[in-house]
Write an enzyme that holds these catalytic residues in place. Structure first.
Site, PDB file in Angstrom:
ATOM      1  N   CYS A 151       0.861  -1.185   0.000  1.00 46.65           N
ATOM      2  CA  CYS A 151       0.000   0.000   0.000  1.00 46.65           C
ATOM      3  C   CYS A 151       0.899   1.238   0.000  1.00 46.65           C
ATOM      4  CB  CYS A 151      -0.915   0.013   1.215  1.00 46.65           C
ATOM      5  SG  CYS A 151      -1.868   1.555   1.385  1.00 46.65           S
ATOM      6  N   CYS A 191       0.437   3.412   3.128  1.00 47.23           N
ATOM      7  CA  CYS A 191       1.015   2.779   4.322  1.00 47.23           C
ATOM      8  C   CYS A 191       2.530   2.972   4.328  1.00 47.23           C
ATOM      9  CB  CYS A 191       0.656   1.298   4.376  1.00 47.23           C
ATOM     10  SG  CYS A 191      -1.051   0.951   4.884  1.00 47.23           S
ATOM     11  N   ASP A 239       0.294  16.278  -2.558  1.00 48.31           N
ATOM     12  CA  ASP A 239       0.017  15.345  -3.651  1.00 48.31           C
ATOM     13  C   ASP A 239       1.057  15.573  -4.745  1.00 48.31           C
ATOM     14  OD1 ASP A 239      -1.111  14.046  -5.989  1.00 48.31           O
ATOM     15  OD2 ASP A 239      -3.047  14.074  -4.964  1.00 48.31           O
ATOM     16  N   HIS A 278      -4.446   1.542   8.184  1.00 46.72           N
ATOM     17  CA  HIS A 278      -4.956   1.195   6.864  1.00 46.72           C
ATOM     18  C   HIS A 278      -6.436   0.842   6.903  1.00 46.72           C
ATOM     19  CE1 HIS A 278      -4.787  -0.132   2.703  1.00 46.72           C
ATOM     20  NE2 HIS A 278      -5.635  -1.070   3.080  1.00 46.72           N
ATOM     21  N   HIS A 337      -6.409   3.201   0.039  1.00 47.31           N
ATOM     22  CA  HIS A 337      -6.176   3.510   1.454  1.00 47.31           C
ATOM     23  C   HIS A 337      -7.004   4.765   1.676  1.00 47.31           C
ATOM     24  CE1 HIS A 337      -3.244   3.853   5.015  1.00 47.31           C
ATOM     25  NE2 HIS A 337      -4.015   4.935   5.115  1.00 47.31           N
ATOM     26  N   HIS A 379      -8.399   8.203   2.175  1.00 42.67           N
ATOM     27  CA  HIS A 379      -7.722   9.505   2.158  1.00 42.67           C
ATOM     28  C   HIS A 379      -8.692  10.592   1.719  1.00 42.67           C
ATOM     29  CE1 HIS A 379      -7.126   7.849  -1.909  1.00 42.67           C
ATOM     30  NE2 HIS A 379      -6.979   9.086  -2.358  1.00 42.67           N
ATOM     31  N   HIS A 427      -8.726  14.390  -0.162  1.00 36.44           N
ATOM     32  CA  HIS A 427      -8.017  15.385  -0.959  1.00 36.44           C
ATOM     33  C   HIS A 427      -8.436  16.757  -0.455  1.00 36.44           C
ATOM     34  CE1 HIS A 427      -6.758  12.757  -4.380  1.00 36.44           C
ATOM     35  NE2 HIS A 427      -7.795  12.033  -3.965  1.00 36.44           N
TER      36      HIS A 427
END
Length: 134
Positions: A5, A8, A31, A47, A98, A100, A102
């Protein structure tokens, strides 16, 4: 941590990132395929594939961290607004599985139309922008 991942690996420090903030439950980093200048990712340390399976405390930690970063990008990067986006599933543009969020700064004349098509950014510019958010 889940083997293979990407996020991770970033959380563990095995994969380099430009980190700008963290708390007990989440980290935030730039990013590397930014939609707009200052585009950040907020990732729970633990995770989970997406919001559907994330621990509530991890979501709270990530959301509070994202909230603080929205304020920073508007104030420090002179953004006119921000999008907070979570993609759940490949058809919804999720490319890293995973959980997340933005944080995407928006500017009056930015060309972003959702969905965007990630392309590599200029690392010096990404790091310079990150320095403004520290």
């Amino acid at each position: 941590m889940t083997e293979n991942c990407l996020f991770c690996g970033i959380v563990a420090g095995n994969i380099p990132s430009t980190q700008v903030a963290s708390n007990e439950r989440a980290i935030a980093f730039m990013d590397i395929n930014p939609a707009t200048p200052g585009h950040l990712l907020v990732v729970p340390r633990a995770h989970s594939t997406d919001l559907r399976e994330a621990d509530a405390e991890d979501l709270i930690g990530a959301t509070l961290l994202a909230q603080s970063l929205v304020g920073r990008v508007i104030e420090r990067l002179n953004a006119d607004g921000a999008n907070l986006l979570s993609c759940i599933g490949a058809e919804a543009w999720q490319s890293v599985f995973h959980t997340h969020l933005h944080v995407v700064p928006r500017y009056q004349d930015d060309p972003l139309k959702l969905p965007w098509h990630p392309t590599p950014g200029d690392m010096e510019q990404i790091q310079a922008t990150a320095a403004k958010l520290l």
